[in-house]
Design a protein around this motif. Sequence first.
Motif, PDB file in Angstrom:
ATOM      1  N   LEU A  44      18.939 -26.600  -3.495  1.00 25.07           N
ATOM      2  CA  LEU A  44      18.584 -25.200  -3.263  1.00 25.07           C
ATOM      3  C   LEU A  44      17.497 -25.119  -2.220  1.00 25.07           C
ATOM      4  CD1 LEU A  44      18.487 -23.650  -6.833  1.00 25.07           C
ATOM      5  CD2 LEU A  44      20.046 -23.112  -5.007  1.00 25.07           C
ATOM      6  N   ARG A  63      27.339 -16.422 -11.275  1.00 25.48           N
ATOM      7  CA  ARG A  63      25.925 -16.788 -11.302  1.00 25.48           C
ATOM      8  C   ARG A  63      25.345 -16.577  -9.912  1.00 25.48           C
ATOM      9  NH1 ARG A  63      27.775 -21.395 -14.779  1.00 25.48           N
ATOM     10  NH2 ARG A  63      27.316 -20.661 -16.878  1.00 25.48           N
ATOM     11  N   ILE A  77      21.835 -17.027  -7.662  1.00 21.55           N
ATOM     12  CA  ILE A  77      20.535 -17.688  -7.570  1.00 21.55           C
ATOM     13  C   ILE A  77      19.686 -16.889  -6.590  1.00 21.55           C
ATOM     14  CG2 ILE A  77      19.302 -19.801  -6.944  1.00 21.55           C
ATOM     15  CD1 ILE A  77      21.104 -20.377  -9.246  1.00 21.55           C
ATOM     16  N   LYS A  85      17.381 -16.828 -16.047  1.00 23.70           N
ATOM     17  CA  LYS A  85      16.599 -18.011 -16.429  1.00 23.70           C
ATOM     18  C   LYS A  85      16.140 -18.738 -15.182  1.00 23.70           C
ATOM     19  CE  LYS A  85      20.643 -20.944 -16.824  1.00 23.70           C
ATOM     20  NZ  LYS A  85      21.529 -21.661 -17.694  1.00 23.70           N
ATOM     21  N   GLU A  86      15.108 -19.579 -15.355  1.00 24.69           N
ATOM     22  CA  GLU A  86      14.654 -20.420 -14.261  1.00 24.69           C
ATOM     23  C   GLU A  86      15.680 -21.515 -14.024  1.00 24.69           C
ATOM     24  OE1 GLU A  86      10.800 -22.004 -15.157  1.00 24.69           O
ATOM     25  OE2 GLU A  86       9.792 -20.203 -14.426  1.00 24.69           O
ATOM     26  N   VAL A  87      15.853 -21.877 -12.761  1.00 24.97           N
ATOM     27  CA  VAL A  87      16.703 -23.015 -12.443  1.00 24.97           C
ATOM     28  C   VAL A  87      15.917 -24.262 -12.861  1.00 24.97           C
ATOM     29  CG1 VAL A  87      17.849 -24.273 -10.587  1.00 24.97           C
ATOM     30  CG2 VAL A  87      17.821 -21.783 -10.576  1.00 24.97           C
ATOM     31  N   ASP A  95      15.636 -27.528 -12.217  1.00 23.78           N
ATOM     32  CA  ASP A  95      14.983 -28.507 -11.373  1.00 23.78           C
ATOM     33  C   ASP A  95      13.993 -27.917 -10.384  1.00 23.78           C
ATOM     34  OD1 ASP A  95      17.733 -28.013 -11.438  1.00 23.78           O
ATOM     35  OD2 ASP A  95      18.114 -29.116  -9.618  1.00 23.78           O
ATOM     36  N   ASN A  96      13.857 -26.620 -10.332  1.00 23.89           N
ATOM     37  CA  ASN A  96      12.960 -26.041  -9.347  1.00 23.89           C
ATOM     38  C   ASN A  96      12.502 -24.668  -9.823  1.00 23.89           C
ATOM     39  OD1 ASN A  96      11.688 -24.991  -7.105  1.00 23.89           O
ATOM     40  ND2 ASN A  96      13.168 -25.833  -5.677  1.00 23.89           N
ATOM     41  N   GLU A 146      18.168 -17.946 -11.909  1.00 24.98           N
ATOM     42  CA  GLU A 146      19.619 -17.804 -11.982  1.00 24.98           C
ATOM     43  C   GLU A 146      19.941 -16.564 -12.814  1.00 24.98           C
ATOM     44  OE1 GLU A 146      22.686 -21.110 -12.804  1.00 24.98           O
ATOM     45  OE2 GLU A 146      22.324 -20.138 -14.744  1.00 24.98           O
ATOM     46  N   THR A 200      22.968 -14.611 -14.532  1.00 20.81           N
ATOM     47  CA  THR A 200      24.366 -14.642 -14.952  1.00 20.81           C
ATOM     48  C   THR A 200      24.801 -13.204 -15.179  1.00 20.81           C
ATOM     49  OG1 THR A 200      24.022 -16.783 -16.016  1.00 20.81           O
ATOM     50  CG2 THR A 200      26.001 -15.562 -16.631  1.00 20.81           C
TER      51      THR A 200
END
Length: 113
Positions: free
Chosen positions: A3, A63, A65, A94-96, A98-99, A104, A106
Amino acid sequence: MVLNSGSLNRRIQIQRATQTPDGYGGFDNEWNDFGPAIFARRRDVSDAERLSAGAWDNKLVTRFIIRATAFGRSIARYDRLVHEGVTFEIDGIKEVPDNRGFLEITAQTDDIA
């Protein structure tokens, strides 16, 4: 999935409802743009993923981002979003994992063209 700002190549508009009395003891929702249009990455959920989750119906689940800005964190489940003329109802945010710089969203729609 990598991302970065370059992967956010779509524009979405968040909308928020204002409730007004309908004269019969209830309320009507009037949807208005909430904040500026923002950049997002779009990924439609595959049929296999939906089937394995036991959520098979006639809706498109997608989804999006977005960057985790102050505005992005103010978006709520009761809002909705519009992308390319199609209105999506927000299911969750929600938070992604890995970062922490991205969120994100939905969302789903039955307005499948």
